[in-house]
Design an enzyme around this catalytic site. Sequence first.
Site, PDB file in Angstrom:
ATOM      1  CD  GLU A  45      -2.565   2.875  -3.581  1.00 28.66           C
ATOM      2  OE1 GLU A  45      -3.757   3.146  -3.496  1.00 28.66           O
ATOM      3  OE2 GLU A  45      -1.748   3.196  -2.702  1.00 28.66           O
TER       4      GLU A  45
ATOM      5  CG  ASP B 147      -1.846   1.133   1.312  1.00 32.80           C
ATOM      6  OD1 ASP B 147      -2.615   1.278   0.346  1.00 32.80           O
ATOM      7  OD2 ASP B 147      -1.831   1.888   2.307  1.00 32.80           O
TER       8      ASP B 147
END
Length: 478
Positions: free
Chosen positions: A261, A232
């Site tokens: 991400e 993340d």
Amino acid sequence: MSNGVILQAFEWNVPNEGHHYEFLQEQIPHLAEAGITALLLPPVSKATSIWDTGYGIYDLYDLGEFDQKGQVRTKYGTKDQLLQLIRTAHDHGLHVYADVVLNHKAQADEEETFLAVQVDPDDRSVELGEPHDIRAWTKFTFPGRGDTYSDFKWNFNHFTGVDYDSLSGESGIYRILGENKDWSDNVSAEKGNYDYLMFADVNLAHPEVRQDLFNWAKWFIETTGVDGFRFDALKHMDHAFVLDLINHIHSFAPDFYFFGEFWQPGLGEKQSYLDATEYQTDLFDVGLHFNLFAAASGPYDMRQIFSGSLVEHHPDLAVPFVDNHDTQPGQGLTSFVDPWFKKIAYSLILLREDGYPCIFFGDYYGLGDPHPMEGLKDMIDNLLYIRNKYAFGEQEDYFSGESLIGWTRLGSPDHPGSLAVIISTGDAANLRMFVGQDQTGKTYKDITGASPNEINIDDEGWGRFEVGPGDVSCWVEK
Ligand code: CA
């Protein structure tokens, strides 16, 4: 894995009743049969409460095992249910990836007073006023877990910044001061320096932090048996730390898979991230997502649908996706692909040769309140069937006009048979495409069921394929 497909196995608003792991476990036989080859789980560690999707992370070592933050379980269930789910997935041949939040921590156990300086939220390299004492929630003692699995306790020295000073009662971005302490240089340059995202920002350069996160990674992978990590918030994490962590994990799990991400449409800083981490992580194709969003939202030249995407620039590293828990209605990065375009969007990520696509739970099973949407499971299952039976071999593009594109897949020795995909974002249309000399004389049908017609392949292996308005048709031998 040949034609692998990831299912992102959660949306933002799945019920917080603790049954999500059980629900997924029941679904696994169907998902395996449908052609899903990997599950991306939500963040599985204890977060601020059972209402937390998991990104407000409190304790990495608590997977729903200790009475912390009001409950033993997380939003999704208990540690035992998690481990059972992973075992079941493995029994059915699926890989399992964990969503790993290492950029920040939330809801500390105690406050501390320390020296900090406020910075401009729009340019974090600019200080606002003089350094002064602030009081903030930075001490993590984990009273519910104690020293189980790790005796490391966090304090303000282990963080770079916070967003609230309880002495003054003011919100803002505060950089914590101390020896050798600053924002990381190896992060996105947006907003002057984008190390700080939210909550208490973890200092990934601190030796004690690094050691505990390395220990945690080994413990977590051995405990759960997961096959990969989705990082993340990569844009906000020190790239050198990410590379060191990857190398550490590869030292005991050489085939471990990494993707992440990096929320930025253009190639831009993604390229520097990839260079810094030696191309060891795949990335979500954020550029393609925004192209799909734009194409669904208004006039759009479909011949540009892959422009600037990772699929175009780094096909081997691309994880194309249509939507996710951040882009769904009501979320911070809302850019939800309009439902009329979903079938077109999924055919663009599932039926082409490039990328390791990821299907969104919300598109497959539907979205819950407060922005409900019906799931598109049958449509996606149909495209998965086509992917696994026909989306093989050479790919030839016929990007013919603004609202009309198509491509063919010519099959492989293991998967003979050709596929012709045609997409119209405008009126009903047709397109002449080559499906192979060996297909001469054969009759083709639309396996999506959209067109009832039949098409004959001519003497030279070409057919004139049809599509309805705003639709996709996939033609294969009848
Ligand atoms: Ca950070």
